[in-house]
Design a protein around this motif. Sequence first.
Motif, mmCIF file in Angstrom:
data_model
loop_
_atom_site.group_PDB
_atom_site.id
_atom_site.type_symbol
_atom_site.label_atom_id
_atom_site.label_comp_id
_atom_site.label_asym_id
_atom_site.label_seq_id
_atom_site.Cartn_x
_atom_site.Cartn_y
_atom_site.Cartn_z
ATOM 1 N N THR A 1 0.845 -1.194 0.000
ATOM 2 C CA THR A 1 0.000 0.000 0.000
ATOM 3 C C THR A 1 0.880 1.244 0.000
ATOM 4 O O THR A 1 2.105 1.141 0.097
ATOM 5 C CB THR A 1 -0.918 0.032 1.242
ATOM 6 O OG1 THR A 1 -0.102 0.063 2.410
ATOM 7 C CG2 THR A 1 -1.839 -1.174 1.301
ATOM 8 N N GLY A 2 0.255 2.402 -0.079
ATOM 9 C CA GLY A 2 1.011 3.651 -0.065
ATOM 10 C C GLY A 2 1.726 3.883 -1.380
ATOM 11 O O GLY A 2 1.259 3.486 -2.439
ATOM 12 N N ARG A 3 2.892 4.522 -1.297
ATOM 13 C CA ARG A 3 3.686 4.788 -2.502
ATOM 14 C C ARG A 3 4.704 3.668 -2.667
ATOM 15 O O ARG A 3 5.493 3.408 -1.763
ATOM 16 C CB ARG A 3 4.388 6.134 -2.376
ATOM 17 C CG ARG A 3 3.408 7.280 -2.241
ATOM 18 C CD ARG A 3 4.090 8.610 -2.485
ATOM 19 N NE ARG A 3 3.166 9.711 -2.274
ATOM 20 C CZ ARG A 3 2.269 10.122 -3.141
ATOM 21 N NH1 ARG A 3 2.150 9.507 -4.287
ATOM 22 N NH2 ARG A 3 1.477 11.131 -2.874
ATOM 23 N N TRP A 4 4.663 3.015 -3.818
ATOM 24 C CA TRP A 4 5.593 1.932 -4.095
ATOM 25 C C TRP A 4 5.807 1.812 -5.597
ATOM 26 O O TRP A 4 5.002 2.279 -6.388
ATOM 27 C CB TRP A 4 5.127 0.613 -3.476
ATOM 28 C CG TRP A 4 3.729 0.166 -3.843
ATOM 29 C CD1 TRP A 4 2.551 0.666 -3.360
ATOM 30 C CD2 TRP A 4 3.360 -0.874 -4.749
ATOM 31 N NE1 TRP A 4 1.481 0.006 -3.917
ATOM 32 C CE2 TRP A 4 1.949 -0.954 -4.775
ATOM 33 C CE3 TRP A 4 4.095 -1.759 -5.537
ATOM 34 C CZ2 TRP A 4 1.254 -1.870 -5.550
ATOM 35 C CZ3 TRP A 4 3.402 -2.680 -6.313
ATOM 36 C CH2 TRP A 4 2.004 -2.731 -6.321
ATOM 37 N N GLN A 5 6.918 1.214 -5.978
ATOM 38 C CA GLN A 5 7.268 1.048 -7.387
ATOM 39 C C GLN A 5 6.553 -0.187 -7.929
ATOM 40 O O GLN A 5 6.744 -1.287 -7.439
ATOM 41 C CB GLN A 5 8.791 0.871 -7.532
ATOM 42 C CG GLN A 5 9.262 0.764 -8.955
ATOM 43 C CD GLN A 5 9.042 2.035 -9.737
ATOM 44 O OE1 GLN A 5 9.269 3.120 -9.232
ATOM 45 N NE2 GLN A 5 8.598 1.910 -10.970
ATOM 46 N N THR B 1 -3.575 2.767 -5.507
ATOM 47 C CA THR B 1 -4.139 4.117 -5.595
ATOM 48 C C THR B 1 -3.136 5.246 -5.382
ATOM 49 O O THR B 1 -3.375 6.364 -5.815
ATOM 50 C CB THR B 1 -5.316 4.305 -4.612
ATOM 51 O OG1 THR B 1 -4.880 4.002 -3.288
ATOM 52 C CG2 THR B 1 -6.483 3.423 -4.987
ATOM 53 N N ARG B 2 -2.014 4.992 -4.731
ATOM 54 C CA ARG B 2 -1.041 6.068 -4.509
ATOM 55 C C ARG B 2 0.254 5.842 -5.282
ATOM 56 O O ARG B 2 1.250 6.504 -5.038
ATOM 57 C CB ARG B 2 -0.746 6.212 -3.013
ATOM 58 C CG ARG B 2 -2.000 6.649 -2.242
ATOM 59 C CD ARG B 2 -1.717 7.010 -0.810
ATOM 60 N NE ARG B 2 -0.801 8.136 -0.728
ATOM 61 C CZ ARG B 2 0.079 8.290 0.253
ATOM 62 N NH1 ARG B 2 0.165 7.412 1.225
ATOM 63 N NH2 ARG B 2 0.886 9.337 0.277
ATOM 64 N N THR B 3 0.233 4.922 -6.231
ATOM 65 C CA THR B 3 1.429 4.655 -7.021
ATOM 66 C C THR B 3 1.480 5.589 -8.223
ATOM 67 O O THR B 3 0.462 6.117 -8.655
ATOM 68 C CB THR B 3 1.452 3.199 -7.529
ATOM 69 O OG1 THR B 3 0.336 2.998 -8.396
ATOM 70 C CG2 THR B 3 1.397 2.212 -6.377
ATOM 71 N N ASP B 4 2.666 5.779 -8.751
ATOM 72 C CA ASP B 4 2.847 6.533 -9.983
ATOM 73 C C ASP B 4 3.362 5.540 -11.008
ATOM 74 O O ASP B 4 4.554 5.423 -11.238
ATOM 75 C CB ASP B 4 3.844 7.674 -9.779
ATOM 76 C CG ASP B 4 4.048 8.483 -11.046
ATOM 77 O OD1 ASP B 4 3.145 8.470 -11.910
ATOM 78 O OD2 ASP B 4 5.112 9.108 -11.181
ATOM 79 N N CYS B 5 2.437 4.799 -11.595
ATOM 80 C CA CYS B 5 2.808 3.723 -12.507
ATOM 81 C C CYS B 5 2.841 4.230 -13.934
ATOM 82 O O CYS B 5 1.889 4.833 -14.410
ATOM 83 C CB CYS B 5 1.803 2.583 -12.371
ATOM 84 S SG CYS B 5 2.195 1.195 -13.453
ATOM 85 N N ARG B 6 3.953 3.968 -14.633
ATOM 86 C CA ARG B 6 4.095 4.385 -16.025
ATOM 87 C C ARG B 6 4.065 3.190 -16.973
ATOM 88 O O ARG B 6 4.371 3.319 -18.143
ATOM 89 C CB ARG B 6 5.368 5.191 -16.196
ATOM 90 C CG ARG B 6 5.379 6.437 -15.298
ATOM 91 C CD ARG B 6 6.459 7.406 -15.623
ATOM 92 N NE ARG B 6 6.447 7.886 -16.989
ATOM 93 C CZ ARG B 6 5.622 8.824 -17.464
ATOM 94 N NH1 ARG B 6 4.729 9.369 -16.677
ATOM 95 N NH2 ARG B 6 5.698 9.207 -18.714
ATOM 96 N N LEU B 7 3.682 2.029 -16.476
ATOM 97 C CA LEU B 7 3.594 0.847 -17.322
ATOM 98 C C LEU B 7 2.224 0.795 -17.994
ATOM 99 O O LEU B 7 1.211 1.061 -17.358
ATOM 100 C CB LEU B 7 3.784 -0.425 -16.481
ATOM 101 C CG LEU B 7 5.125 -0.581 -15.778
ATOM 102 C CD1 LEU B 7 5.074 -1.729 -14.792
ATOM 103 C CD2 LEU B 7 6.219 -0.811 -16.803
#
Length: 193
Positions: free
Chosen positions: A85-89, A108-114
């Motif tokens: 959870t939280g921010r993770w890769q 919900t708090r990830t910044d996923c570019r995949l």
Amino acid sequence: MPDKARPNEMRASNADRDAVVQRLQEAAGEGRIDFSELTERVDRALAAKTYAELEPLTADLPSGRSADPGEPLLLKGGLHGASRTGRWQVPGQISAHGGMGGVTIDFTRTDCRLPVIDLEAHGQMAGVTIVIPEGWAAETTEMDPGIGGLKDKTTPEREAGAPLIRLSGTGGMAGVVIRHPNAWERRKLRRLS
């Protein structure tokens, strides 16, 4: 019952067309295609009805998403449970085994570019819960519901450039749930942003 359409024969959505247009505009900005070719390809993208019509428009372009799929992630619920959870890769491949304690995966708090995340979930005794942001989409056709079942509470609308969770595995005894944030989680996300 009619046979399912092959993936490239499936109907494209507005979000799919928008994603192709966005990639074409990026390619023009990078100098990969000139203005006249951009105009011609954008016109074809906006008129496309299926994935088969969209795919050739960007087939000769490198992906606009320069993201490293990373090392696969393995989560095992064991006796006490596991969560991410939280921010993770976010890696390109995730495997979750509910065990006796269950697994929760919150994107919900990830910044996923995949563009696509392959997630193999096995509900086992305690289940697996997956929470994805609004605008992300899930493909669950490869999932075996098992005894516990699969509850797909996501909406089919996918925002342009948003990741697709490609779910496979089995529900096991407790099942697998994939959903968007509930009201309480949405309030918490607003406070955190």
